[in-house]
Scaffold this motif. Sequence first.
Motif, PDB file in Angstrom:
ATOM      1  N   ALA A   2       0.825  -1.208   0.000  1.00 37.64           N
ATOM      2  CA  ALA A   2       0.000   0.000   0.000  1.00 37.64           C
ATOM      3  C   ALA A   2       0.857   1.254   0.000  1.00 37.64           C
ATOM      4  CB  ALA A   2      -0.913   0.000   1.219  1.00 37.64           C
ATOM      5  N   HIS A   6      -3.556   4.555  -1.725  1.00 39.37           N
ATOM      6  CA  HIS A   6      -4.402   3.439  -1.277  1.00 39.37           C
ATOM      7  C   HIS A   6      -4.955   3.719   0.116  1.00 39.37           C
ATOM      8  CE1 HIS A   6      -1.317   1.584  -4.015  1.00 39.37           C
ATOM      9  NE2 HIS A   6      -2.437   1.468  -4.688  1.00 39.37           N
ATOM     10  N   LEU A   7      -4.102   4.248   0.985  1.00 36.24           N
ATOM     11  CA  LEU A   7      -4.556   4.597   2.337  1.00 36.24           C
ATOM     12  C   LEU A   7      -5.606   5.698   2.279  1.00 36.24           C
ATOM     13  CD1 LEU A   7      -1.142   4.434   4.195  1.00 36.24           C
ATOM     14  CD2 LEU A   7      -3.123   2.979   4.627  1.00 36.24           C
ATOM     15  N   GLU A   8      -5.401   6.685   1.417  1.00 42.86           N
ATOM     16  CA  GLU A   8      -6.386   7.763   1.295  1.00 42.86           C
ATOM     17  C   GLU A   8      -7.710   7.237   0.759  1.00 42.86           C
ATOM     18  OE1 GLU A   8      -7.118  12.194  -0.594  1.00 42.86           O
ATOM     19  OE2 GLU A   8      -5.090  11.356  -0.646  1.00 42.86           O
ATOM     20  N   VAL A  10      -8.891   4.204   1.116  1.00 40.54           N
ATOM     21  CA  VAL A  10      -9.508   3.454   2.211  1.00 40.54           C
ATOM     22  C   VAL A  10     -10.127   4.414   3.223  1.00 40.54           C
ATOM     23  CG1 VAL A  10      -8.951   2.048   4.252  1.00 40.54           C
ATOM     24  CG2 VAL A  10      -8.190   1.329   1.978  1.00 40.54           C
ATOM     25  N   GLU A  11      -9.415   5.439   3.584  1.00 41.42           N
ATOM     26  CA  GLU A  11      -9.932   6.425   4.547  1.00 41.42           C
ATOM     27  C   GLU A  11     -11.207   7.078   4.011  1.00 41.42           C
ATOM     28  OE1 GLU A  11     -10.116   7.963   8.179  1.00 41.42           O
ATOM     29  OE2 GLU A  11      -8.376   6.759   7.587  1.00 41.42           O
ATOM     30  N   LYS A 113      -6.769  -0.649   8.776  1.00 40.01           N
ATOM     31  CA  LYS A 113      -6.822   0.211   7.587  1.00 40.01           C
ATOM     32  C   LYS A 113      -5.675  -0.131   6.637  1.00 40.01           C
ATOM     33  CE  LYS A 113      -9.040   4.167   9.794  1.00 40.01           C
ATOM     34  NZ  LYS A 113      -8.890   5.574  10.230  1.00 40.01           N
ATOM     35  N   ALA A 117      -5.875  -1.386   2.881  1.00 43.25           N
ATOM     36  CA  ALA A 117      -5.157  -0.646   1.838  1.00 43.25           C
ATOM     37  C   ALA A 117      -4.243  -1.588   1.042  1.00 43.25           C
ATOM     38  CB  ALA A 117      -4.353   0.498   2.441  1.00 43.25           C
ATOM     39  N   ASP A 118      -3.613  -2.543   1.710  1.00 42.54           N
ATOM     40  CA  ASP A 118      -2.794  -3.539   1.009  1.00 42.54           C
ATOM     41  C   ASP A 118      -3.656  -4.370   0.055  1.00 42.54           C
ATOM     42  OD1 ASP A 118      -0.367  -2.809   2.162  1.00 42.54           O
ATOM     43  OD2 ASP A 118      -0.473  -4.325   3.746  1.00 42.54           O
TER      44      ASP A 118
END
Length: 134
Positions: A2, A6-8, A10-11, A113, A117-118
């Motif tokens: 990730a 990807h983290l954004e 997911v958030e 999270k 994201a991964d």
Amino acid sequence: MAEGVHLEAVERVLATLFQKGETLLSLFSFSKPGTPLWDRRMGTEIFVDRRVYAEAVLFIRKNGAPYLRAILVSDLWSLVTNFVTEHFWCIGGSTFFPITDEPYSKRVTEEDKLALADALASSALFNPKPDLSR
């Protein structure tokens, strides 16, 4: 692996999901990803803020795999929803009990999270597998 995008994503998606609400996004059974449908032992329902979910879907369209820009937003909505339900195991433990009015983004741990994201980074939404056609 990730990355920030990807983290954004997911958030953004988790900020639109709730354990209760007016607009039901999905009612489904879940278990570890890849478990056959007949062997999914837990069930849940997730509700959505439609407007903000649409914004999250458009974020994925803009930043995800190039083919996403060529499909209908309604089809992408379904792909994102299927991704969330298929990978709900990653976040289910953080959100299962007790029921609150908070979005999932406030309930899910950073570790969960990152796991989601991964999964998103390796999914067809960001990393489609080549498809041979005639």
